[in-house]
Design a protein around this motif. Structure first.
Motif, PDB file in Angstrom:
ATOM      1  N   VAL A 165      -3.449 -37.781  -3.409  1.00 56.49           N
ATOM      2  CA  VAL A 165      -4.102 -38.319  -2.211  1.00 56.49           C
ATOM      3  C   VAL A 165      -3.004 -38.614  -1.195  1.00 56.49           C
ATOM      4  CG1 VAL A 165      -5.476 -40.207  -1.265  1.00 56.49           C
ATOM      5  CG2 VAL A 165      -6.031 -39.273  -3.530  1.00 56.49           C
ATOM      6  N   VAL A 166      -3.164 -38.064   0.011  1.00 60.82           N
ATOM      7  CA  VAL A 166      -2.144 -38.219   1.051  1.00 60.82           C
ATOM      8  C   VAL A 166      -2.739 -38.898   2.275  1.00 60.82           C
ATOM      9  CG1 VAL A 166      -0.774 -36.239   0.302  1.00 60.82           C
ATOM     10  CG2 VAL A 166      -2.643 -35.889   1.925  1.00 60.82           C
ATOM     11  N   ALA A 167      -1.892 -39.506   3.076  1.00 57.11           N
ATOM     12  CA  ALA A 167      -2.363 -40.258   4.231  1.00 57.11           C
ATOM     13  C   ALA A 167      -3.008 -39.352   5.270  1.00 57.11           C
ATOM     14  CB  ALA A 167      -1.202 -41.037   4.854  1.00 57.11           C
ATOM     15  N   ASN A 168      -2.404 -38.195   5.512  1.00 57.86           N
ATOM     16  CA  ASN A 168      -2.886 -37.313   6.577  1.00 57.86           C
ATOM     17  C   ASN A 168      -2.250 -35.934   6.411  1.00 57.86           C
ATOM     18  OD1 ASN A 168      -0.194 -37.656   7.489  1.00 57.86           O
ATOM     19  ND2 ASN A 168      -0.813 -39.430   8.726  1.00 57.86           N
ATOM     20  N   MET A 169      -2.481 -35.055   7.398  1.00 57.68           N
ATOM     21  CA  MET A 169      -1.957 -33.695   7.310  1.00 57.68           C
ATOM     22  C   MET A 169      -0.435 -33.677   7.303  1.00 57.68           C
ATOM     23  SD  MET A 169      -2.731 -30.342   9.673  1.00 57.68           S
ATOM     24  CE  MET A 169      -1.627 -30.820  11.006  1.00 57.68           C
TER      25      MET A 169
END
Length: 429
Positions: free
Chosen positions: A334-338
């Motif tokens: 899971v990542v914060a954004n692109m």
């Protein structure tokens, strides 16, 4: 005075044999470079006819390899790759006929323009020369490699896996007969007929005879060739492919692509190995995907945030992010954004294929521009990174290098360009 051991004598004989093949291939390459399209296509169709006519010989040779494989304890998956049944012979014949129908890239002239001096300048597409191909297991690769090199006007030396020695020999006889019928040199396609490992060492260290090496096989083989070769190599080591599900992704597209990229086939280089999911949609996307992966028997390994959403996921290690599983195992982060997704890709990607799922045009364009892999996709499964799917007809392999060929390597990738000049008596003042 020390005597030469039997092993040294054998190795010296193998090296001499491969060097002789190299000399013959270099001479054949000159003839292949001037062969017209019709002649090359007749050779391809003649080889297809020979395969059809010699099914019994091919089956008998393959049966010897299969029995030897069983005696040597080859597992079921390797035996399946080794088997040469009627359906696979049909596939080889179909492949030859398809390549005969493809446009011939050799001789194509592009970018013609006049210079102030009056000369006309352009580029002509030409064969690479002699292509050495080293591969494992599947005997049908012998036909794939030979046909692509033949159509692109190259001579080739093929060194297949020792487990397919008899099958490759029978296929080589069909190729030689087809070349002869078309009036092309039989030495345009040569198959190394020894299991001696010295043959590989000789093939990759004779730049005077071989112009490029294409290894197809396991990581160990490709690492060895990349380390020891004195000839340029077209290769990729790993297929650590990523799919990033953006917070502006269409949920159905995200589900379909993430499922297909992992579960369509596991043991292929363009299968997804790591799924990256934007934090804003992870709680919605991941449980549905995990249920679908569970039905397919896929083991999930996740970061801390993933494990909080999916209790069934195992904790991912640092090694997981850098692993090509080639199996029903998937890493999820899971990542914060692109930007965080692209940072992860830049660190762990093998440069093969990456995809983004998003409905945001601006983000899609950024992803295409900034992700540095041989194939970069928007709203499509990584499984499309394939020569056939790209319309190349077939591929000799996939390259993650940045010079010459990149991505699936088809006919055009087996050629280069040279400058050509048309003048009418101009001299330089």
């Amino acid at each position: 005075m020390s005597s030469v051991s039997a092993a040294e004598t054998t190795e010296n004989a193998t090296v001499a044999r491969v060097q002789a093949m190299g000399r013959a291939a270099r001479a054949a390459a000159r003839l292949m470079a001037r062969a017209d399209t019709g002649t090359k296509n007749r050779a391809l169709k003649a080889i297809a006819a020979e395969l059809d006519a010699r099914r019994g010989e091919l089956a008998a040779a393959n049966a010897r390899d299969m029995q030897q494989g069983r005696d040597n304890g080859l597992d079921a998956a390797l035996l399946d790759r080794l088997e040469l049944n009627d359906a696979r012979i049909d596939g080889m014949i179909e492949g030859l006929n398809q390549i005969a129908e493809l446009a011939d890239p050799v001789g194509e002239i592009s970018d013609l323009k006049y210079r102030p001096s009056g000369i006309q300048l352009g580029k002509m597409r030409v064969p690479l020369g002699v292509v050495g191909i080293i591969y494992e297991s599947r005997p049908n690769v012998t036909i794939d490699a030979a046909s692509l090199c033949l159509k692109s006007g190259n001579a080739t030396i093929l060194r297949g896996g020792s487990e397919a020695l008899h099958s490759n020999g029978a296929i080589a006889a069909c190729i030689a007969a087809g070349l002869k019928q078309a009036g092309l040199p039989e030495t345009a396609v040569q198959v190394v007929d020894t299991t001696d490992r010295a043959a590989v060492g000789a093939l990759i260290t004779m730049p005077e005879y071989v112009d490029v090496i294409v290894p197809r096989g396991g990581k160990g083989l490709i690492e060895r060739i990349s380390r020891e070769a004195r000839v340029p190599v077209i290769k990729h080591l790993d297929g650590i492919c990523h799919v990033y599900l953006d917070d502006r992704a269409d949920p159905q597209k995200a589900f379909d692509i993430a499922l297909n990229a992992k579960t369509h086939r596991y043991g292929v280089c363009n299968a997804m190995e790591t799924l990256l999911v934007a934090q804003a949609v992870a709680a919605d996307f991941l449980p549905k995907l995990a249920a679908a992966y569970g039905e397919k028997g896929v083991e999930l390994r996740g970061c801390e945030k993933t494990c909080a959403i999916l209790p069934q996921a195992l904790a991912a290690s640092e090694e997981d992010w850098a692993t090509e599983y080639l199996a029903p195992v998937l890493s999820i982060r899971v990542v914060a954004n692109m930007d965080a997704a692209m940072d992860h890709i830049a660190r762990y990607s093998s440069g093969h294929t990456e995809a983004i799922v998003t409905e945001d045009y601006t983000r899609a364009r950024r992803f295409l521009a900034e992700v540095d892999s041989s194939s970069v996709m928007v709203n499509a499964s990584t499984r499309f990174a394939d020569g056939f799917e790209y319309g190349l007809g077939a591929e000799i392999g996939i390259s993650t290098d940045k010079i010459h060929a990149r991505g699936p390597v088809g006919l055009e990738g087996l050629t280069s360009q040279k400058w050509i000049v048309f003048g009418d008596g101009q001299i330089r003042e």
